[in-house]
Enzyme design. Structure first.
Site, mmCIF file in Angstrom:
data_model
loop_
_atom_site.group_PDB
_atom_site.id
_atom_site.type_symbol
_atom_site.label_atom_id
_atom_site.label_comp_id
_atom_site.label_asym_id
_atom_site.label_seq_id
_atom_site.Cartn_x
_atom_site.Cartn_y
_atom_site.Cartn_z
ATOM 1 N N SER A 14 -61.810 95.599 -39.015
ATOM 2 C CA SER A 14 -60.665 95.053 -38.275
ATOM 3 C C SER A 14 -59.372 95.809 -38.543
ATOM 4 C CB SER A 14 -60.471 93.569 -38.642
ATOM 5 O OG SER A 14 -60.174 93.440 -40.025
ATOM 6 N N TYR A 156 -59.238 96.351 -59.895
ATOM 7 C CA TYR A 156 -59.662 97.093 -58.699
ATOM 8 C C TYR A 156 -60.363 98.396 -59.103
ATOM 9 C CZ TYR A 156 -59.240 99.969 -54.473
ATOM 10 O OH TYR A 156 -59.503 100.794 -53.402
#
Ligand code: NAP
Length: 271
Positions: A14, A156
């Site tokens: 997206s 992360y």
């Protein structure tokens, strides 16, 4: 691998890198696209765009990869009634700030998106590809952050180390079954990831070392169709990846932390 008229599933289609890889695979490789992400309106807009411009088919598949069961639902829906020949596991999220400040729900979502869903979908699609004639191609989107510890994106970076290690092991295990696993490890890309995490306080489109999503996607798609095992886009990133192997880790960690000076959200929590 020739993807013309074949289905490729992309998670995180997206926005950012995933969106641009979908556009390139449709436009230049004639691939049909299964577009996975949470924001259904964007996936529907992508379907309209790619079907009218390139005559390919697009299946928008709304899923939240932090939810238990959604990875399996994506696999079942994608493979029922169609042959999927390529999969790009690209969806990912970060947290920028002091490691002690990362809220538990942010860490849980990161683990589920960056690791758990990647492992689950690699297993499902890897086994699916290995069982049939012709194999298949799988690409895991990691990061340069996975090559060295990275203060202020600590969790992360650790998730992306996992992806690099897991993907490269899987590549070996599945090679003989005709299944390619590409690990793609980009450096900074000008996408929503920077703005959503606050990293845009330090890094912006046009800065040295920050690639456009389009340029990065072109290199990623090339590595995917050529079924390369590891791809790092850009000369600067490849130079840094070599430095990560030869320079002392203490020095590298300090230099990496220094990149974020002045961009951190607030002071470390008082003890
Ligand atoms: N930007 C960078 O500097 C950079 C550098 C190295 C590596 N990468 C990696 O590149 C990949 C793509 O990131 P990007 O930069 O293109 O970021 P982005 O523009 O923020 O795109 C992230 C994508 O992941 C999807 N996503 C996030 N959480 C999801 C969930 N729970 N379920 C399903 N989909 C989810 C988002 O869609 P929805 O929000 O619609 O769900 C979006 O399509 C990531 O793996 C990232 O770690 C990025």
């Amino acid at each position: 691998m020739n993807f013309r008229g074949r289905w490729v599933l992309i998670t995180g289609a997206s926005s950012g890198l995933g969106l641009e890889m979908a556009r390139l695979l449709a436009k230049e490789h004639g691939a049909h696209i299964i577009a996975v992400a949470r924001r259904e309106d964007r996936l529907t807009a992508l379907k309209t765009e790619l079907e009218s411009a390139h005559g390919v088919q697009v299946l928008p598949l709304s899923a939240d990869l932090t939810k238990p069961g959604d990875a399996a639902r994506v696999f079942e829906t994608a493979t029922s009634g169609r042959s999927v020949d390529g999969v790009i596991l690209n969806a990912g999220i970060t947290y920028f700030g002091h490691a002690l400040d990362q809220p538990p729900e942010s860490f849980d979502a990161m683990l589920a998106t960056n690791i758990t869903s990647v492992v689950r979908m690699s297993q499902l699609f890897g086994a699916h590809f290995a069982k049939r004639e012709g194999g298949g191609a799988l690409m895991l989107v990691a990061s340069m952050a996975g090559f060295s510890p990275l203060p202020y994106q600590a969790a992360y970076a650790a998730t992306k180390s996992f992806v690099i290690s897991y993907g490269r092991s899987l590549a070996y295990e599945l090679r003989k079954a005709g299944v390619s696993i590409t690990v793609f490890a980009p450096g900074g890309i000008a996408t929503e990831m920077l703005s959503l995490s606050g990293l845009d306080r330090k890094f912006k489109a046009g800065d040295l070392g920050i690639m456009s999503a389009e340029a990065c996607a072109r290199i990623a798609v090339d590595a995917f169709v050529r079924r390369r095992e590891l791809a790092i886009p850009g000369i600067l990133n490849r130079f840094l990846a070599t430095m990560f192997k030869v320079l002392p880790q203490g020095f590298l960690v300090g230099r990496s932390a220094a990149m974020y000076e002045g961009g951190l959200p607030k002071e470390p929590p008082a003890t």
